[in-house]
Enzyme design. Structure first.
Site, PDB file in Angstrom:
ATOM      1  N   GLY A   1       7.216   2.409  26.380  1.00 22.35           N
ATOM      2  CA  GLY A   1       6.800   2.102  25.100  1.00 22.35           C
ATOM      3  C   GLY A   1       5.346   2.248  24.965  1.00 22.35           C
ATOM      4  N   HIS A   2       4.838   1.466  23.914  1.00 19.45           N
ATOM      5  CA  HIS A   2       3.458   1.822  23.409  1.00 19.45           C
ATOM      6  C   HIS A   2       2.450   0.660  23.911  1.00 19.45           C
ATOM      7  CE1 HIS A   2       4.498   5.231  20.505  1.00 19.45           C
ATOM      8  NE2 HIS A   2       5.867   4.418  20.448  1.00 19.45           N
TER       9      HIS A   2
END
Length: 169
Positions: free
Chosen positions: A95-96
């Site tokens: 994910g970020h």
């Protein structure tokens, strides 16, 4: 050899007919043969539908008697034996970062632990498994579920976010 196997998989074999069409079993066998060249591990009697995305395959292990249906997106996962994965399932791997200052696009990626799907599991169509979850032995994940947390063995889970519906045993 790994890059060559991945090349032939993505540019040729992934587009062959799906397993339920004429010559589909032969197409699956060709896909599996090529996957053995670039996935970390592939067990016996694996069936793979058309247009499945594996990334570079270095973080994927498939047990025996595994069925992956068409258009799945599979990354950073260890899959046990006797597992069925429905069409258009997504097993995500990162994910970020969101905790820093400034635009999230510049904060980089966040890596997670490997996702684990234990043996004798049925993942329905269109399921999304977030990174790092474990699906316990004998579990069923209902179609369209978004799995944000691990589930215990012999669970039936579904919904968004996925919740326990009932126990199988």
């Amino acid at each position: 050899m790994k890059k060559l196997s991945a090349f032939f998989y993505y540019f040729f074999a992934s587009h062959l007919p799906n397993t339920n069409y004429p010559m589909g079993k032969a197409s699956s066998a060709i896909r599996v043969m090529l996957l053995k060249g670039f996935l970390k591990a592939v067990g016996k009697k694996v069936s793979v539908g058309s247009n499945v995305f594996w990334g570079d395959g270095r973080d994927i292990e498939l047990g025996s008697h595994v069925q992956i249906n068409e258009e799945a997106w599979i990354r950073n996962v260890k899959i046990g034996d006797y597992v069925m994965v429905g069409p258009r399932t997504m097993i995500l791997n990162y994910g970020h970062n969101t905790d820093g200052e400034g635009p999230m696009i510049f904060q980089g990626i966040r890596k997670y632990d490997q996702t684990v799907i234990e043996s004798d599991v049925w993942i329905g169509a269109g399921v999304i498994l977030l990174p790092g979850v474990t699906i316990g032995t004998g579990s069923i994940v209902a179609a369209g579920a978004v799995v944000t947390k691990s589930c215990e063995p012999y669970s039936v889970i579904g919904g968004n976010p996925a919740k326990l519906i009932k126990k199988r045993k």
